[in-house]
Design a protein around this motif. Structure first.
Motif, PDB file in Angstrom:
ATOM      1  N   PRO A  78       0.842  -1.200   0.000  1.00 48.48           N
ATOM      2  CA  PRO A  78       0.000   0.000   0.000  1.00 48.48           C
ATOM      3  C   PRO A  78       0.877   1.250   0.000  1.00 48.48           C
ATOM      4  O   PRO A  78       1.827   1.352   0.782  1.00 48.48           O
ATOM      5  CB  PRO A  78      -0.803  -0.132   1.299  1.00 48.48           C
ATOM      6  CG  PRO A  78       0.042  -0.983   2.186  1.00 48.48           C
ATOM      7  CD  PRO A  78       0.822  -1.891   1.295  1.00 48.48           C
ATOM      8  N   LEU A  79       0.558   2.193  -0.878  1.00 47.06           N
ATOM      9  CA  LEU A  79       1.381   3.390  -1.046  1.00 47.06           C
ATOM     10  C   LEU A  79       0.623   4.688  -0.761  1.00 47.06           C
ATOM     11  O   LEU A  79       1.110   5.770  -1.092  1.00 47.06           O
ATOM     12  CB  LEU A  79       1.947   3.428  -2.466  1.00 47.06           C
ATOM     13  CG  LEU A  79       2.942   2.315  -2.815  1.00 47.06           C
ATOM     14  CD1 LEU A  79       3.225   2.314  -4.309  1.00 47.06           C
ATOM     15  CD2 LEU A  79       4.227   2.466  -2.014  1.00 47.06           C
ATOM     16  N   VAL A  80      -0.546   4.586  -0.181  1.00 48.58           N
ATOM     17  CA  VAL A  80      -1.305   5.788   0.176  1.00 48.58           C
ATOM     18  C   VAL A  80      -0.524   6.542   1.250  1.00 48.58           C
ATOM     19  O   VAL A  80      -0.100   5.954   2.257  1.00 48.58           O
ATOM     20  CB  VAL A  80      -2.709   5.425   0.689  1.00 48.58           C
ATOM     21  CG1 VAL A  80      -3.456   6.680   1.138  1.00 48.58           C
ATOM     22  CG2 VAL A  80      -3.492   4.691  -0.389  1.00 48.58           C
ATOM     23  N   GLY A  81      -0.292   7.830   1.043  1.00 47.08           N
ATOM     24  CA  GLY A  81       0.513   8.580   2.004  1.00 47.08           C
ATOM     25  C   GLY A  81       0.134  10.045   2.047  1.00 47.08           C
ATOM     26  O   GLY A  81      -0.998  10.421   1.739  1.00 47.08           O
ATOM     27  N   GLY A  82       1.099  10.860   2.403  1.00 41.42           N
ATOM     28  CA  GLY A  82       0.871  12.295   2.543  1.00 41.42           C
ATOM     29  C   GLY A  82       1.383  12.779   3.884  1.00 41.42           C
ATOM     30  O   GLY A  82       1.638  11.986   4.795  1.00 41.42           O
ATOM     31  N   TRP A  83       1.559  14.084   3.989  1.00 40.73           N
ATOM     32  CA  TRP A  83       2.055  14.667   5.229  1.00 40.73           C
ATOM     33  C   TRP A  83       1.333  15.977   5.500  1.00 40.73           C
ATOM     34  O   TRP A  83       1.131  16.789   4.590  1.00 40.73           O
ATOM     35  CB  TRP A  83       3.560  14.936   5.147  1.00 40.73           C
ATOM     36  CG  TRP A  83       4.147  15.353   6.467  1.00 40.73           C
ATOM     37  CD1 TRP A  83       4.619  14.513   7.428  1.00 40.73           C
ATOM     38  CD2 TRP A  83       4.317  16.679   6.984  1.00 40.73           C
ATOM     39  NE1 TRP A  83       5.070  15.237   8.514  1.00 40.73           N
ATOM     40  CE2 TRP A  83       4.902  16.578   8.260  1.00 40.73           C
ATOM     41  CE3 TRP A  83       4.022  17.949   6.480  1.00 40.73           C
ATOM     42  CZ2 TRP A  83       5.205  17.677   9.041  1.00 40.73           C
ATOM     43  CZ3 TRP A  83       4.324  19.062   7.260  1.00 40.73           C
ATOM     44  CH2 TRP A  83       4.918  18.918   8.531  1.00 40.73           C
ATOM     45  N   ARG A  84       0.941  16.152   6.741  1.00 43.33           N
ATOM     46  CA  ARG A  84       0.401  17.426   7.219  1.00 43.33           C
ATOM     47  C   ARG A  84       0.888  17.607   8.639  1.00 43.33           C
ATOM     48  O   ARG A  84       0.851  16.677   9.440  1.00 43.33           O
ATOM     49  CB  ARG A  84      -1.127  17.437   7.171  1.00 43.33           C
ATOM     50  CG  ARG A  84      -1.674  17.491   5.758  1.00 43.33           C
ATOM     51  CD  ARG A  84      -3.179  17.364   5.704  1.00 43.33           C
ATOM     52  NE  ARG A  84      -3.854  18.526   6.251  1.00 43.33           N
ATOM     53  CZ  ARG A  84      -5.168  18.771   6.051  1.00 43.33           C
ATOM     54  NH1 ARG A  84      -5.893  17.928   5.318  1.00 43.33           N
ATOM     55  NH2 ARG A  84      -5.730  19.845   6.572  1.00 43.33           N
ATOM     56  N   GLY A  85       1.383  18.786   8.943  1.00 43.79           N
ATOM     57  CA  GLY A  85       1.894  18.998  10.288  1.00 43.79           C
ATOM     58  C   GLY A  85       2.319  20.423  10.515  1.00 43.79           C
ATOM     59  O   GLY A  85       1.977  21.332   9.762  1.00 43.79           O
ATOM     60  N   GLY A  86       3.119  20.608  11.561  1.00 36.51           N
ATOM     61  CA  GLY A  86       3.570  21.931  11.954  1.00 36.51           C
ATOM     62  C   GLY A  86       2.712  22.500  13.065  1.00 36.51           C
ATOM     63  O   GLY A  86       1.673  21.946  13.424  1.00 36.51           O
ATOM     64  N   GLY A  87       3.158  23.608  13.622  1.00 38.39           N
ATOM     65  CA  GLY A  87       2.377  24.289  14.645  1.00 38.39           C
ATOM     66  C   GLY A  87       2.555  23.750  16.038  1.00 38.39           C
ATOM     67  O   GLY A  87       1.770  24.086  16.935  1.00 38.39           O
ATOM     68  N   GLY A  88       3.570  22.906  16.253  1.00 38.51           N
ATOM     69  CA  GLY A  88       3.771  22.344  17.584  1.00 38.51           C
ATOM     70  C   GLY A  88       2.648  21.401  17.969  1.00 38.51           C
ATOM     71  O   GLY A  88       1.766  21.075  17.176  1.00 38.51           O
ATOM     72  N   LEU A  89       2.667  20.968  19.215  1.00 43.60           N
ATOM     73  CA  LEU A  89       1.660  20.008  19.670  1.00 43.60           C
ATOM     74  C   LEU A  89       0.255  20.603  19.620  1.00 43.60           C
ATOM     75  O   LEU A  89      -0.698  19.940  19.193  1.00 43.60           O
ATOM     76  CB  LEU A  89       1.987  19.539  21.084  1.00 43.60           C
ATOM     77  CG  LEU A  89       1.248  18.269  21.518  1.00 43.60           C
ATOM     78  CD1 LEU A  89       1.695  17.072  20.689  1.00 43.60           C
ATOM     79  CD2 LEU A  89       1.485  18.002  22.995  1.00 43.60           C
ATOM     80  N   ALA A  90       0.131  21.854  20.026  1.00 42.33           N
ATOM     81  CA  ALA A  90      -1.193  22.488  20.022  1.00 42.33           C
ATOM     82  C   ALA A  90      -1.722  22.674  18.613  1.00 42.33           C
ATOM     83  O   ALA A  90      -2.936  22.789  18.409  1.00 42.33           O
ATOM     84  CB  ALA A  90      -1.123  23.842  20.733  1.00 42.33           C
ATOM     85  N   GLY A  91      -0.838  22.695  17.646  1.00 44.91           N
ATOM     86  CA  GLY A  91      -1.257  22.880  16.263  1.00 44.91           C
ATOM     87  C   GLY A  91      -1.623  21.595  15.550  1.00 44.91           C
ATOM     88  O   GLY A  91      -1.954  21.628  14.359  1.00 44.91           O
TER      89      GLY A  91
END
Length: 213
Positions: A78-91
Motif C-alpha cells: 500500500p502506497l497511500v501517504g501524505g504529510w500534514r503537520g507543523g504548529g507544535g503540539l497544540a497545532g
C-alpha cells in the motif's frame, strides 16, 4: 527466488513514487497491478506496462472485490501517504489527523483483503513504507508519527499472523511482512529494497523493520 513473474499489487500507486516503483518492478519482470481512484491518473502506470484497476485502496470492500477477481497475488504494497503537520503540539488539528488516516486505512484494507492470497503464495510479501519519525516523533509531526506508528503496529501484527498460520499448519513460513522506514521517501532507494524481498527466506524477513538509505 526472484521478483520475476511475481504478481505485485501496488495500492494507491498514482504518486511519483508509485510510478517509479511500478516501472522498476515491470523492468524486473514482475506483473504489476496498480490501483487508484482516478482512471486518468492511472494511465501513466498503464503506459509502462502495469495492469490498472480503478479501486480505492482504503476500502476493504473494494480491495476484497479486487482480490476475488485475481488468481494469484504474491505481494501487496500500500502506497497511500501524505504529510500534514507543523504548529507544535497544540497545532496538531483533528482535520490534519483525519487527512492522514487514509494511509492507515489502506494498510488495514489491503492486508485484510489479500491475507489469504499472500499466505497461499509460495513467497507472499506484504510491505509498507513508514517513516523514521516513528523512532523520534516531534511535536509538530505528532499526528503523522502516530498514524505511521499505528501502521507499523498493524504490519507487525500481519507478520505474527503469517507466522502463526504456518505453525498451526505445520508448514514452513513462506509469507513475510516488512516495514520500510524512510526519512524522506526516495523511489531510488525504495525500489531495490522491494525487488530484494525475494532474495531471502521468509523466516529471516518476517517482522523486520528496514531503514532505507
Amino acid at each position: 527466488m526472484s521478483v520475476t513473474d511475481r504478481t505485485v499489487l501496488l495500492g494507491g500507486a498514482t504518486s511519483p513514487s508509485g510510478l517509479a516503483l511500478a516501472r522498476a518492478l515491470v523492468d524486473a519482470g514482475a506483473r504489476v497491478i496498480a490501483t487508484g481512484r482516478s482512471a486518468e491518473r492511472l494511465q501513466s502506470l498503464r503506459s509502462i506496462g502495469a495492469q490498472v484497476e480503478v479501486a480505492d485502496a482504503t476500502s476493504l470492500e473494494a480491495m476484497t472485490e479486487l482480490a476475488s477477481r485475481l488468481d494469484t497475488v504474491d505481494a501487496v504494497i500500500p502506497l497511500v501517504g501524505g504529510w500534514r503537520g507543523g504548529g507544535g503540539l497544540a497545532g496538531q488539528s483533528d482535520d490534519d489527523f483525519r487527512a492522514l488516516l487514509p494511509a492507515l486505512d489502506s494498510v488495514r484494507a489491503t492486508s485484510r483483503a489479500f491475507d489469504a492470497a499472500l499466505r497461499a503464495s509460495d513467497a507472499g510479501r506484504f510491505a509498507i513504507v513508514s517513516s523514521t519519525a516513528v523512532g523520534r516523533p516531534l511535536a509538530g509531526g505528532a499526528n503523522y508519527a502516530a498514524v505511521k506508528a499505528a501502521s507499523e503496529a498493524w504490519t507487525r501484527a500481519v507478520a505474527q499472523g503469517f507466522a502463526k498460520a504456518a505453525r498451526d499448519a505445520g508448514e514452513p513460513l513462506r509469507a513475510a511482512s516488512v516495514v520500510f522506514r524512510a526519512k524522506a521517501l526516495d523511489p531510488e532507494s525504495l525500489a531495490p529494497r522491494v525487488l530484494a524481498l525475494w532474495d531471502g527466506d521468509a523466516a529471516d524477513l518476517n517482522d523486520q523493520i528496514v531503514t532505507l538509505d
